[in-house]
Design a protein around this motif. Structure first.
Motif, mmCIF file in Angstrom:
data_model
loop_
_atom_site.group_PDB
_atom_site.id
_atom_site.type_symbol
_atom_site.label_atom_id
_atom_site.label_comp_id
_atom_site.label_asym_id
_atom_site.label_seq_id
_atom_site.Cartn_x
_atom_site.Cartn_y
_atom_site.Cartn_z
ATOM 1 N N ILE A 43 -26.372 -42.890 -59.680
ATOM 2 C CA ILE A 43 -26.499 -44.354 -59.782
ATOM 3 C C ILE A 43 -26.431 -45.007 -58.395
ATOM 4 N N LEU A 44 -25.439 -44.595 -57.590
ATOM 5 C CA LEU A 44 -25.265 -45.217 -56.259
ATOM 6 C C LEU A 44 -26.466 -44.951 -55.356
ATOM 7 N N LEU A 45 -26.945 -43.700 -55.363
ATOM 8 C CA LEU A 45 -28.114 -43.404 -54.526
ATOM 9 C C LEU A 45 -29.386 -44.006 -55.127
ATOM 10 N N GLY A 46 -29.452 -44.047 -56.456
ATOM 11 C CA GLY A 46 -30.603 -44.669 -57.117
ATOM 12 C C GLY A 46 -30.727 -46.136 -56.737
ATOM 13 N N LEU A 47 -29.583 -46.830 -56.732
ATOM 14 C CA LEU A 47 -29.587 -48.239 -56.322
ATOM 15 C C LEU A 47 -30.031 -48.373 -54.865
ATOM 16 N N ALA A 48 -29.530 -47.469 -54.015
ATOM 17 C CA ALA A 48 -29.877 -47.528 -52.577
ATOM 18 C C ALA A 48 -31.384 -47.329 -52.383
ATOM 19 N N PHE A 49 -31.947 -46.332 -53.038
ATOM 20 C CA PHE A 49 -33.372 -46.057 -52.812
ATOM 21 C C PHE A 49 -34.273 -47.084 -53.501
ATOM 22 N N PHE A 50 -33.775 -47.716 -54.552
ATOM 23 C CA PHE A 50 -34.527 -48.823 -55.140
ATOM 24 C C PHE A 50 -34.561 -49.995 -54.155
ATOM 25 N N LYS A 51 -33.419 -50.236 -53.494
ATOM 26 C CA LYS A 51 -33.366 -51.299 -52.479
ATOM 27 C C LYS A 51 -34.315 -50.976 -51.318
ATOM 28 N N ILE A 52 -34.341 -49.707 -50.945
ATOM 29 C CA ILE A 52 -35.232 -49.292 -49.856
ATOM 30 C C ILE A 52 -36.686 -49.563 -50.218
#
Lengths: 92, 197
Positions: A43-52
């Motif tokens: 979830i945390l990395l998914g949110l980060a890469f969605f932001k990217i």
């Protein structure tokens, strides 16, 4: 047209701020997401890469760029996200 | 200042690709270099999760989060500056760039406070592997940040001194791309160092 575009970029910025606050809350209170570390990492990395992707496509205007640029950006996002999930999996 | 036809021309070029092709080669080279560091960090974290968890707990998640908000907002100002530059609006452009600079400098100030805090706690890059990665990743990012801030300051000066010309506009768009990349890198570094369970 320009004002619509500007408005869209502002909405993207607001979404980025919201997603950052969400990550902040999740990172500071791990237990409110899940007891499973793997799910939290995803979830945390998914949110980060969605932001990217939002930054790349709307702030860097990749969305308006040539197809090869869009594909290259998506390829980097997917490669880095999947690679990180893979190397971090053992942590759980 | 650009003549209207030149602005239209510059804008139509920007529709094809924001920034010059060469800057994108640099961006992908830099992103891939950082990807390598991220993978090595992830692997090391997996192999020594107890040490990494204990070390991560010594970081201030609030500093990291506020810095993310500052950089994202700074990037938004750069987008506004780029939009103004395409229309030849120098004042609006330089005001937005000044906003981007202030927020970016805010990030630098928070980061320096964090470094001083760690130094006062006796933590350095030689403390353990986690902090070696911490100083490596945030240090490399900090160098990128200072480069980006220098670019923003240069563009403010250049636009005020020379107006928006075809040449400095093209350079500015590449500089804007670079600033967004500084943002991108932090978006990955932030959860890796501060947030992961």
């Amino acid at each position: 047209m320009i004002s619509i575009l500007k408005h869209k970029v502002t909405i993207v910025w607001l979404a980025l701020m919201f997603l950052t606050c969400l990550s902040w809350a999740l990172g500071a209170n791990h237990s409110i997401v899940s007891d499973t570390i793997r799910v939290e990492v995803f979830i945390l990395l998914g949110l980060a890469f969605f932001k990217i992707r939002l930054v790349m496509f709307y702030f860097m205007e990749v969305k308006k760029g040539p197809r090869v640029l869009k594909l290259s950006c998506d390829a980097w996002i997917i490669f880095t996200f999947v690679g990180l999930i893979y190397v971090l999996n053992g942590a759980s | 200042m650009l003549a209207n036809s030149s602005i239209d021309n510059a804008a139509s070029q920007a529709k094809t690709m924001f920034g010059e092709e060469l800057i994108w080669l640099f961006i992908f080279g830099d992103l891939c270099t950082f990807t390598l560091f991220f993978f090595i960090f992830g692997h090391a974290r997996t192999n020594n999760s107890v040490l990494y968890h204990a070390s991560q707990a010594k970081l201030n998640v609030h500093f990291g989060s506020i810095n993310t908000l500052l950089l994202l907002s700074s990037s938004w100002f750069v987008v506004r500056a780029a939009s103004a530059a395409r229309k030849g609006l120098i004042q609006k452009c330089t005001r937005a760039l000044a906003g981007a600079f202030i927020l970016g400098a805010g990030f630098a100030v928070f980061k320096i406070i964090e470094y001083i805090d760690k130094a006062n706690a006796g933590i350095s890059f030689s403390t353990n592997d986690f902090f070696l990665f911490y100083y490596l990743l945030t240090g490399l990012h900090f160098i990128h940040l200072l480069t980006g801030l220098s670019l923003i300051a240069y563009f403010i000066y250049n636009f005020r001194a020379n107006g928006i010309t075809r040449q400095n506009h093209a350079t500015f768009e590449s500089g804007a791309i670079f600033w967004h990349m500084v943002d991108l890198l932090w978006i990955v570094i932030f959860p890796l160092l501060y947030l992961l369970p």
